[in-house]
Every structure is written in C-alpha cells, then in structure tokens.
Write an enzyme that holds these catalytic residues in place. Structure first.
Site, PDB file in Angstrom:
ATOM      1  N   SER A 176       0.804  -1.225   0.000  1.00 40.77           N
ATOM      2  CA  SER A 176       0.000   0.000   0.000  1.00 40.77           C
ATOM      3  C   SER A 176       0.836   1.275   0.000  1.00 40.77           C
ATOM      4  O   SER A 176       0.282   2.377  -0.090  1.00 40.77           O
ATOM      5  CB  SER A 176      -0.936   0.001   1.212  1.00 40.77           C
ATOM      6  OG  SER A 176      -0.202   0.008   2.421  1.00 40.77           O
ATOM      7  N   LYS A 201      -6.522   3.375   8.615  1.00 47.52           N
ATOM      8  CA  LYS A 201      -5.627   4.391   8.057  1.00 47.52           C
ATOM      9  C   LYS A 201      -6.243   5.782   8.163  1.00 47.52           C
ATOM     10  O   LYS A 201      -5.542   6.764   8.482  1.00 47.52           O
ATOM     11  CB  LYS A 201      -5.312   4.051   6.596  1.00 47.52           C
ATOM     12  CG  LYS A 201      -4.484   2.780   6.427  1.00 47.52           C
ATOM     13  CD  LYS A 201      -4.311   2.412   4.964  1.00 47.52           C
ATOM     14  CE  LYS A 201      -3.488   1.134   4.808  1.00 47.52           C
ATOM     15  NZ  LYS A 201      -3.318   0.731   3.396  1.00 47.52           N
TER      16      LYS A 201
END
Length: 791
Positions: free
Chosen positions: A692, A735
């Site tokens: 990511s 996140k």
C-alpha cells in the site's frame, strides 16, 4: 385373551326352532361386546331401559336380540347408534344384584338382521330377519378350518396362563362356521373386527378373516414373548452379577481386601457424572484396575488422577441460555461503546438459537489492534448469554500437547488446555476464548495450529479427542471466540474455519466517550475515589489522547487516567479534600508531565523527498514517513528501515515507473545513471511490509527529483502498477483514523476504496478531505503543487 365362552357351563341349554323365532324382537344394546351363536356369555345390565327390557322378557319366552353399539360412550343409543346385525339370544340364568342391576347369562342362538326399528321407548323393539350361514363343502374350506385350528392352538401355547378347556373345545368343533365363531369370541381384538366376523355369512370367507386375525395375534404374541424372554435374561444376568459381587465382596472382606471408601466414592462420582455409555464403560474398567492396585504403587496415582479428571469433566452439565434479546442488547451496550457489527452478530446468534435449540456453537475471530476490547467483549458475550466464561492465552504456545494433552505414558501427563478449561467452567457449553491465536508458533514438538483445526471445526469437534483422556468429548455446544491482532500469521486452513469480525481502532471522539462512560468510573473505583471527588473535562481527555497516548485502542488512555486518579487519591488521603476536583487540560502538565507525543508532520515536510503514507500495523493504523535522498553513484537503489519483501518490490516498481516516465515528469534521465537513490522508512526497529506504500514511494521520488516539497497536511495510500494505475488496498478505516489522529487534513485514496468509508465515523469524515484517484498522475497533481502547475 377373553374369558372362554363355552357351550355348557352347568346350564340347561335349549334348542329353539327357527319357526319359533319371533318376528318382533326386543333389542338389548351392548357396549364393547359381541355375542356369537352357540356361545354362552354373562352380561351385566344396569341402564333403566335395559332393566325394563330384561324384566319384560324374563316373564315371557326369554328371547331377545343383542346388538353392539358403534360408540360405547353413548348412554341412550338410538337406531343410528347400533350395528344392524346381531345375535338372537335366550336368557338361561338371571340374577339381581344389590344395586338393582341384573346379571344374566345368555345363550346365542342365531344371527339376525334388523329390518325396521318399531319402538324406541321404553326400550328398542325391531322387526328382524334371521340370517343363515352357507358352507362350501370343499377341500379349501377343510384346509382353512385346519389352519385356523392350528394357529389357534399355537396362540394358546404362547399365552402365559391359557384356560385348559379352550384347546379341547376348539378341537371338538367339527362345524367350520361354529369353529370360526368360537375362536373369534375368545380373541382379544377390537369390537369392529368381531362385528365383521359376525356379519360374514360365507363360512369360507369367515375362516379367511379369522385366519388373518389369528396371524396378527400370533405375531404380536411372538414379539411380546421375545421381549419377555430378553427382559428375563437381563434380569437374570443382573441378579447373577449382583450375587457374584456380593460374594466377591464377602471374600475380599475375609481376605482384608475389601473396597475402601476411596473406591466407593469414585464409583459414586462416575454414576453421578452422567457420562456417555462408552465413557462410563471405560471409567468403570479403569476403576476395577484401580481397585486391584496397591495404593503405594506408582500406577495407582496415575489411574487415580485419570479417574479424577474423568469424573470432574462436565459430560452432561450445561447452563441454561438467556435468550432474551433485549436483555442481551442492554448488557452489550452497557459494557462496550459502539461495536455495532459485533453486537448485531451476537444478537443474530441468540435469535437463531431461540428458534433452533440444537444449533452448533459459532466460531468467531475478533481481529483488531490491542486495547480495543476484544477480551472484555468475550466476557460480555458470556454474560449476555448467561454462560460460563473461560479464557486461555495461546501466545507463545508451540507444542501440540498444549492443545491435545499428553498421553498417559508420560510422567506428569495432563489433558490439554481445552479440556482443562472445560473443567474449570463446569459446563459443556461455555463461552471459550482462545486469546492471541496469531501469536502461536511451531517447532519439533508439533504445530498447535493444526491441533486447533479439529477444535474449531463445527463438523468435527463433536468428537474431539484429547490424548490424555483417549476418549471423545463433544465440543459442539461450546461458543468459541478467538482473538488476533493480525491475520497474516494465522494459517489459512485455520482462518477458513472461523468467522472473522474486525474491531478497528477508535477515533478521538469515541475514545473520549469511552473514557467518560467506562474508563473513568472503573479507575475511580479501583483507586478508592467516588464520582463526586473528581471530574475530567472533554478537553483534558482529548489532550491526553493526543499528547500522552499513541494507540488505536484505549489501554494507555486508561493508564493515564489511572495515573491522574492516583495523584488525586494522594491529595484526598493527605489533606482530606472533599471538594470535587475538575481536571482541565491545563492541569495535565503538572499531573502527567510534559507531552510524550507531538506531530512531526510540518517539520518533516518542509523539504523535498519526504512523503507521508498510511499503513496498518499490529497496533492499528499509523502514518509512516518515506524519505528519499540521492548521492553521486552508479544508479543503485538502497532500501533501509527493515522492509519486507513486498514493500521492497513496491519500491522497485515505483522507481521503474519514475524512470520510464522521467521526461514527462520533468526529470533529467541522466540522473538515474549518475546518482544512487536511498529510500528509508524511519523507526527502523519496526518491521514494515505490504504493497500500500506504492503511491507514496512514487510521490517521494518525484518530489526529490523535481525538488518539490509536498503539502504538509496530506497523506496517501494505494498500490501502483508499472503502468501507473492505482489499485485498492485494505485497512482503510484504520488508516483514515490514523490520519485524523495525527492532524492530516487531506487523504488520497484509490477510487475503488471509496465504498470503505461507510465504516468511518461521520465526525471523522467531516474533518478530512478525501481525494479519490485512478492514476498516479492524479496523485502527483494533488500532492506536488509545482507539478500540478506544469501538468
């Protein structure tokens, strides 16, 4: 079998010529009785209408007709309540009983059929037509008669106490019609079946009907005889065993070897444990071995310990489930804030269990960072269900025997943790928590995760076998809950058996609510304080969350609240302060010391080559700074910061994309051959991996090579391809919470992750600006102002 109906029982029987049969006949209805011709039968008459009939007939020719009632519950039968075929009878004896009823013996003379009911009061009178049997005198009729006689004699032999004269009477009857009537009259069968025989005038058909009835009766008697024989054998065997045991006990007493109180106590416990049949058989066998051992032998202790475990396990003990959904919801809301998906899943299980009581226990896996309430949620689930709660920690377990137990051949062998937990619970349907399932490992002693495959499989765990017990134990009623911080360390076959429920980290507002509702009351009680002595303001709690903790859960927040509570407790204990202390954010420096955490975002991003990525760690979501620098060299790429293989490959893919598109990005292609590039992710002691960070790596490289600093309040996440496509990633909620916690204002996400924001709290989304992208050029245009102007 009915009492035998005979032709002569000391009575003077008479023959009545058919031409003397009256045309009009008084009718006596009978309950549950059918009278056949050529038989004598005692009858009790008690109804008023029947008494009047008997009195009238007794003073005349003593001839009457008897018909059977269709329904014996009808007290005053009318024409529609009786069968129309009956037997013409003569009263041969009459007695009056003390209660003014009549006891009479009647002799059956001939069949008749009712043509018309002429009178109903005071008793029934009917016009009748005599009926005659007709016989086909052939071999088949003769064979039928012999078969009927043989079956009747066989039936008599199966009876426990048959009347002696029955056999003789049946053998002396030569008329096949009379034989069929006699046998039917002596069968214990339904009235409807007897009436059918009475109404059958064809003798051959009558014999066939009686033959079927006899076959059914013989079959019933044979089954009953077999059952009786088996029961007698079992009684004889048990009596024999009891006598032998009494003799054995007497012999042992003479030898001074009688069963001590210890053996008797174990025998009593085995009976009380309500074990399955096979388990009880094994326990009693082991008990007999124990009784033959000397108490000082080494094997005696081993066998005694084994029996103690056998009798202590809850083989049949269960707790009654509390299936009230409103109560369960109230308990879950009382113990935990938010976590709506988890609560809904528990209520769904309760609802299904309420509708289907034999439902197998679910296998849930609660995944989330530390401190979000996984373990305490297990306790709440047990309280909501009204079940016992058992918890074992699997962290560091590396021996299969920890799960399955050791075989009894080993010194000091014990059952595994599963069986030990069930013994502590005292119930076979507890809520069983397997904590830290992601922390197991394996070595030469075996793989504990493989042993858990049977435990956590609803199709197999009804026969779980522990090595120590060496017997099957049913785990299908156990509600298993496992917990983990991450899933990538859990083996795939084990993960496939569990229903994964994610518990993400909490936002700042959620932490403040949790602190006010749960943590502060808990810490005040733990430190001897009361609610009227201390109060935390929301601003104080927010400052603790921002400056004194750095976590996805609330464990450190609780510690800081406990630290403040202890300092207030000292003041109360020393000075006897009784006024309420209001804890404001300005008091925290004095109570907790200087802040432990501060934002590095603005300091880090004032130079080019630095970008902020969003990652998910075992402790929740977090931000990561990716730093890139260049130096003279030969075009090599150096990666540091304890990066995993996947992240290293992402860095290589990012560099390849930048080199392939250098001119379009405004980068001198020669720089890649004249300079070395170094990519570093700070906090090098923490392992980092995953794809990511791809867009962050590209952005950091372009920022360095174009000498363009990034916006200081922007973070990003997303995987990239060599063609510049931005692919979706996982852990979006964690996140986003990390970005919100650290003061980020803009978050760049892959467009296909837009739907994942549904799980993010509204107040968090309101404080952030989200940009959704499909291509890396869109990321660069948002993150690098100068690149946006050029583009």
């Amino acid at each position: 079998m009915n009492s035998p109906t005979t032709q002569t029982e000391g009575f003077e029987l008479t023959e009545v010529q058919e031409n003397l049969f009256p045309e009009l006949l008084p009718i006596l209805p009978l309950k549950n009785t059918v009278v056949f011709p050529h038989s004598v039968l005692p009858l009790t008459v008690g109804r008023d209408s029947s008494i009047k009939l008997v009195e009238a007939v007794a003073s005349g020719n003593k001839i009457l007709g008897v018909l059977t009632q269709r329904d014996p519950n009808v007290e005053q039968p009318g024409p529609g309540d009786i069968y129309l075929v009956g037997t013409l009878c003569k009263i041969v004896r009459l007695m009056k009983t003390p209660n003014n009823a009549f006891l009479l013996w009647v002799q059956g003379l001939n069949r008749f059929e009712v043509q018309e009911i002429l009178q109903e009061k005071p008793y029934l009178v009917a016009r009748i037509q005599p009926l005659h049997s007709f016989v086909e005198e052939d071999i088949e009729t003769e064979a039928l008669a012999k078969n009927v006689t043989a079956l009747f004699q066989k039936m008599i032999s199966l009876l426990p106490n048959p009347p002696l004269e029955i056999h003789t009477m049946a053998s002396n009857l030569s008329d096949p019609g009379q034989l069929a009537d006699f046998i039917t009259a002596n069968l214990d069968i339904e009235v409807e079946a007897k009436q059918q025989v009475l109404e059958t005038l064809n003798v051959k058909q009558r014999l066939e009907l009686v033959l079927r009835l006899l076959e059914e009766e013989n079959e019933i008697l044979e089954v009953g005889s077999r059952i009786h024989t088996r029961v007698q054998e079992e009684i004889g065997r048990s009596t024999r065993e009891r006598i032998l045991r009494e003799q054995m006990a007497a012999i042992k007493k003479e030898l001074g070897e009688e069963e001590g109180p210890e053996i008797e106590e174990l025998r009593r416990k085995i009976k009380q444990a309500k074990m399955p049949k096979e388990v009880q058989k094994e326990a009693l066998r082991e008990l007999e071995r124990l009784a033959d051992m000397h108490p000082s032998s080494a094997e005696y202790t081993v066998a005694r310990t084994y029996l103690d475990w056998m009798t202590a396990l809850p083989w049949s003990k269960t707790t009654k489930d509390q299936l009230e959904l409103k109560r369960a919801r109230a308990i879950l809301d009382e113990d935990h804030y938010d976590l709506e998906k988890i609560k809904e899943r528990i209520l769904e299980y309760l609802a299904v269990l309420k509708l289907k009581r034999d439902m197998k226990g679910p296998i849930l896996c609660l995944v989330g960072p530390p401190g979000v309430g996984k373990t305490s949620l297990g306790r709440s689930i047990a309280r909501a269900l009204g079940r016992k709660f058992v918890r074992i920690s699997l962290g560091g377990v590396r021996d299969e025997a920890e799960i399955r137990g050791h075989r009894r051949t080993y010194v000091g062998a014990l059952p595994g943790r599963i069986i030990q937990g069930l013994r502590r619970a005292g119930s076979k349907n507890p809520v069983f928590m397997l904590d830290e399932i992601d922390k197991m490992s394996s070595d030469f002693r075996g793989d504990p995760s493989s042993a858990l495959l049977e435990v956590l499989d609803p199709e197999q765990n009804n026969n779980f076998s522990d090595h120590y017990l060496d017997l099957s134990f049913d785990l299908s009623k156990v509600f298993f809950i496992t917990t983990a911080n991450v899933l990538y360390t859990v083996p795939s076959p084990l993960l496939d058996r569990m229903e994964v429920l994610e518990l993400p980290g909490y936002s700042e507002d959620e932490k403040v609510q949790i602190a006010q509702r749960y943590l502060i009351p808990k810490q005040l009680k733990a430190h001897g304080l009361r609610a009227h002595q201390i109060e935390f303001s929301d601003m104080a709690l927010r400052k603790i969350v921002r400056d004194y903790t750095h976590e996805a859960g609330v464990r450190n927040l609780e510690r800081q609240i406990g630290s403040v509570s202890r300092k207030i407790a000292v003041q109360v204990a020393e000075n006897g302060v009784r006024t309420k202390r209001h804890i404001e954010w300005t008091d925290l420096g004095r109570l907790l010391g200087p802040p432990k955490y501060f934002s590095e975002v603005s300091e880090r991003l004032h130079r080019s080559g630095v970008a902020i990525g969003l990652v998910v760690t075992p402790v929740g979501g977090d931000i990561v700074f990716i730093e890139v620098t260049k130096m003279k060299g030969k075009g090599e790429l150096k990666l540091t910061g304890q990066l995993g293989d996947v992240m290293r490959e992402s860095a290589q893919a990012a560099l390849s994309y930048v080199r392939a598109n250098a001119e379009r990005l405004g980068i001198d292609p020669e720089i890649f051959s004249n300079s070395d590039l170094h990519i570093h992710l700070p906090e090098g002691a923490i392992p980092k991996d995953g794809p990511s960070a791809g867009v962050t790596l590209v952005t950091a490289l372009v920022s360095l090579l174009t000498d363009t600093p990034l916006q200081h309040d922007l973070a990003m996440t997303g995987e990239i391809t060599l063609r510049g496509k931005v692919l979706p990633v996982g852990g979006v909620r964690e996140k986003v919470l990390a970005a919100h916690r650290t003061g980020i204002k803009t978050v760049i996400l892959p467009r296909r992750n837009e739907q994942d924001l549904i799980d993010v709290a509204v107040n968090v989304k309101e404080n952030l600006r989200f940009e959704f992208v499909d291509e890396i050029e869109q990321v660069l245009a948002l993150a690098l102002p100068r690149y946006a102007e050029v583009a």
